[in-house]
Design an enzyme around this catalytic site. Structure first.
Site, mmCIF file in Angstrom:
data_model
loop_
_atom_site.group_PDB
_atom_site.id
_atom_site.type_symbol
_atom_site.label_atom_id
_atom_site.label_comp_id
_atom_site.label_asym_id
_atom_site.label_seq_id
_atom_site.Cartn_x
_atom_site.Cartn_y
_atom_site.Cartn_z
ATOM 1 N NE ARG A 1 -2.521 -1.025 -8.197
ATOM 2 C CZ ARG A 1 -2.022 0.050 -8.625
ATOM 3 N NH1 ARG A 1 -2.574 1.370 -8.283
ATOM 4 N NH2 ARG A 1 -0.965 0.158 -9.643
ATOM 5 C CB CYS B 1 -2.011 -3.210 -16.547
ATOM 6 S SG CYS B 1 -2.709 -4.865 -15.452
ATOM 7 C CG ASN C 1 3.825 -5.929 -11.843
ATOM 8 O OD1 ASN C 1 4.642 -5.394 -12.829
ATOM 9 N ND2 ASN C 1 3.541 -4.973 -10.976
ATOM 10 C CG ASP C 2 1.193 -11.358 -9.656
ATOM 11 O OD1 ASP C 2 2.357 -11.370 -8.919
ATOM 12 O OD2 ASP C 2 0.238 -11.138 -9.295
ATOM 13 C CD GLU D 1 -2.796 -11.875 -12.057
ATOM 14 O OE1 GLU D 1 -2.137 -10.915 -11.515
ATOM 15 O OE2 GLU D 1 -3.933 -11.895 -11.587
ATOM 16 C CG HIS E 1 -2.051 1.043 1.118
ATOM 17 N ND1 HIS E 1 -2.699 1.299 2.311
ATOM 18 C CD2 HIS E 1 -2.209 1.982 0.271
ATOM 19 C CE1 HIS E 1 -3.606 2.277 1.905
ATOM 20 N NE2 HIS E 1 -3.320 2.814 0.974
#
Length: 753
Positions: free
Chosen positions: A468, A673, A625-626, A602, A361
């Site tokens: 998100r 993304c 990313n993942d 992902e 966060h």
């Protein structure tokens, strides 16, 4: 041997200086291995050599005087090869170098092992013996294990410049962590202290010694009172023997025990919290080393009492209004968004945290605010960093303590260049994101916080590629109601209308948890996360789907995205729930059309299910990313292996190219993304593969737009063709950087070493 190893590491951890730590190492190891000599050589990066830092057995006058270049002498050979050297007759070895000042001609046997931390050689640990013999396998294994255990401890010591004496030119120290938010900042450390964390109390000089002594006495009295009350409450439920433990606690707090010793340190010039933490940790370290099991167990009692007293001290000290440096680098064990919000924005220059990740966060917030951040600094001794000048390099994931003047000048220059570049790029933000030969690439932003919208007017972007929804969930103390979610989602949809807003359903688990819904697993990234959580809790998913649908009434710009999809069954289940939610809305009189439904790609398994998924959804969104993390089996938030996480790995590029080709064949739109989309190199590669929609954090828009406008589609496709023919990361990276130079785009890239 394991017990000896444990005790040595504990003693070294408790050492108050680097010299003390090295002295413990050589003496304890010589005794444990029963050798004639034990020496430790540490690497001086400034002078590129290994220095004899401590020894027992060689002449003490040689300490600090004997230096060897990598490859020079037996020690230099161990450091250069990064592997042990075990020889029976050292003087006969071709690399042996004699130093008369050491007196080592008396010794024949030599065993040296490198001290390595995160692929960096810190030094060499050596034992020697008079008699000619080769050290046994068990002895070699012990010394290797000892060196591995000591590596982290030495990084701690070396990173506190006040303790280091490796270089005559100063005490600069460099540490590596996780690049959590891009940018560079120069400033002064302000250490935030978690409540009652004995290991994280900063060192300070008190303004009023008598006031500190009074604070200590009052805190101890408060703990005495708390313990007395606890004993009275439990009197009827515990035995007399257990009741006596409370009397032991009272004795430990007495003037003859902790109280007197802490007060003595305060009068020597330490403020009460730091004096307390040092005394408690000294007692704990001692008790944990003794042979008596009963006394070892008392270490936990001492630690608990110390935390109780510290908590009372911090109640008072935290009430004082802190004075922040003009260029504050916020440093902490695990920084919270609330702590971030306490500092005036104009004074906050950067963030550094021992724990945390690039997707936490606070990292998301830092990127949105344009604040450089480095996290995962596991070996950072924060208790001694208050007021320390430092450089935060959020591009490389690097922290430089007490930078030398020449490095300061270099970073100041790079920061000024970055400001000038940002100003120049800002002037182009109203221009379309088109290639030099007229191909349009839609640029969208990732959001989740209101602050991320402030610098991204809708006129400059093509919509929200990823909203998100877990961020609002994190900011509540319970699951937000349908009405609360509807209000939040409506603000987003209205704020960007008529541009599309892709809302991802709740994505928790992995490194993202809710304070009121904790998920604790041994391997969270392969565990209960994303769609798995919400399918197991359809009541949560249904509330969210209804809130999204209700918020979209009359706007028609909602797109719904499903995270962590691994099978078509998951999509089918969500699709049925979505249809049910739509029907419920219509029954309530809300006129809503079925929004476009997409899945995140992902998990590698979905790469081989694209055709089946294409018949069930309207669009694909590659979560780079993942996907990269899972393809490479690298936890990008683990500082030990994060350097292996690289989007330019040939396997990653081939997977992304395959998805783009299959999506075109199946006539399903595919966007990307993630960090890759927000990187100029990544954006050009993705564009060349055929992706026409890229979504990124708002601060990355300007660089990506500038790169797209200066390259032709033909050039980008040629680059993709060339890199896909390569088989190594090194070759790929060199080719890409060379091409960026040819296109005169090198200034858009993060700094390189």
């Amino acid at each position: 041997m394991l017990e000896i190893l444990r005790r040595i590491v504990q003693e070294v951890n408790g050492a108050r200086s680097l010299d003390a730590a090295l002295s413990i190492i050589v003496r304890r190891i010589r005794k444990a291995m029963q050798t004639d000599v034990c020496s430790v050589y540490l690497r001086d990066d400034e002078r590129d050599c290994f220095i004899l830092m401590d020894t027992i057995g060689l002449n003490a006058s040689a300490i600090g005087q004997v230096t060897l270049k990598p490859g020079e002498g037996l020690v230099g050979l161990v450091g250069q090869r990064e592997e042990p050297l075990n020889i029976e007759e050292a003087p006969s070895h071709s690399h042996f170098r004699y130093f008369a000042e050491t007196g080592e001609e008396r010794y024949s046997s030599f065993l040296g092992v490198p001290i390595i931390h995160q692929r960096r050689v810190l030094g060499v640990l050596v034992v020697q013996q008079r008699e000619k013999r080769q050290f046994g396998e068990g002895e070699e294994a012990f010394l290797i294990t000892m060196a591995a255990q000591l590596a982290g401890v030495l990084v701690h010591a070396l990173s506190t410049g006040a303790l280091a004496r490796l270089s005559d030119t100063g005490t600069q120290a460099l540490l590596n962590g996780i690049a959590a938010a891009p940018g560079m900042a120069i400033g002064e450390a302000f250490v935030v202290v978690p409540s009652a964390n004995l290991e994280a109390v900063p060192e300070r000089v008190p303004d009023d010694i008598e006031a500190e002594v009074l604070r200590l006495r009052e805190a101890i009295d408060c703990v005495r009172h708390d313990i007395r009350q606890a004993a009275e409450r439990l009197a009827s439920r515990i035995s007399a023997q257990e009741q006596a433990l409370f009397d032991v606690y009272q004795q430990m707090l007495g003037d003859a025990a902790l109280g007197n010793e802490v007060e003595k340190r305060i009068r020597e010039g330490q403020w009460a919290p730091y004096a307390l933490s040092r005394v408690v940790q000294r007692h704990v370290n001692y008790l944990e080393r003794v042979d008596d099991n009963y006394l070892r167990e008392r270490a936990a009692d001492i630690r608990d009492l110390g935390r109780r007293v510290l908590a009372h001290l911090q109640k008072d000290s935290n009430a004082r209004k802190p004075v922040y440096p003009e260029r504050t680098i916020l440093v902490g064990d695990e920084i919270s968004a609330a702590q971030l919000g306490e500092i005036p924005r104009e004074k906050l220059a950067g963030l550094v945290a021992l724990r945390g990740s690039s997707t936490s966060h606070v990292a998301i917030l830092a990127r949105a605010m344009g604040i450089p951040a480095v996290m995962g600094m596991n070996d950072l001794p924060i208790s001694r960093l208050a007021g320390t000048p430092m450089i935060v390099d959020g591009y490389r994931g690097r922290l430089i303590l007490r930078p030398q003047p020449d490095l300061l000048v270099r970073y100041e220059s790079m920061i000024e260049e970055e400001k000038a570049l940002t100003s120049m790029l800002e002037s182009e933000q109203s221009l379309p994101s088109e290639t030099s030969d007229g191909f349009r690439i839609r640029l969208m932003i990732n959001t989740g916080l209101a602050v991320e919208m402030s610098g991204s007017p809708a006129a400059r972007i093509d919509g929200v590629g990823l909203y998100r929804t877990e961020v609002p969930f994190m900011m509540h103390q319970r699951f937000p109601s349908e009405k609360e979610q509807t209000r939040i989602y409506r603000e987003q949809l209205q704020g960007f209308a008529p541009l599309p807003v892709v809302m991802r359903t709740l994505d928790i688990g992995g490194d993202k948890s809710l304070p009121y819904f904790p998920i604790e697993e041994d391997n969270p990234f392969l565990g209960w996360r994303g769609i798995r959580v919400t399918l197991d809790h359809p009541e949560v998913l249904m509330v969210q789907l209804r809130a999204m649908l209700r918020a979209a009434e009359g706007l028609d710009n909602l797109r719904i995205l499903l995270p962590m999809i691994t099978s078509v069954e998951e999509v089918d289940t969500v699709s049925r729930l979505l249809d049910r939610a739509i029907q419920e809305m219509r029954d309530d009189g809300v006129q809503i059309e079925r929004p476009l439904l997409g899945v995140m790609l992902e998990v590698p398994a979905v790469i081989y299910q694209l055709e089946a998924l294409a018949s069930r959804v309207d669009f694909f969104s590659v979560g780079s990313n993942d996907l990269i993390q899972y393809l490479l089996a690298v936890d990008r938030n683990n500082a030990r292996v994060s350097a292996l996480y690289d989007a330019l790995q040939p396997a990653v590029l081939r997977a992304l190219d395959h998805i783009a080709r299959e999506s075109r064949r199946l006539n399903v739109s595919a966007s990307v993304c993630g960090e890759l989309a927000g990187d100029p190199i990544g954006a050009l590669l993705l564009m060349g593969m055929g992706y026409r929609v890229l979504s990124m954090n708002a601060p990355n828009l300007s660089r990506v737009r500038a790169a797209i406008r200066r390259v032709s589609m033909e050039g980008a496709q040629g680059l993709v063709s060339d890199v896909l023919a390569l088989h190594s990361l090194t070759e790929t990276r060199e080719l890409v950087y060379q091409r960026m130079k040819e296109w005169e785009l090198a200034h858009l890239l993060p700094p390189r070493d």
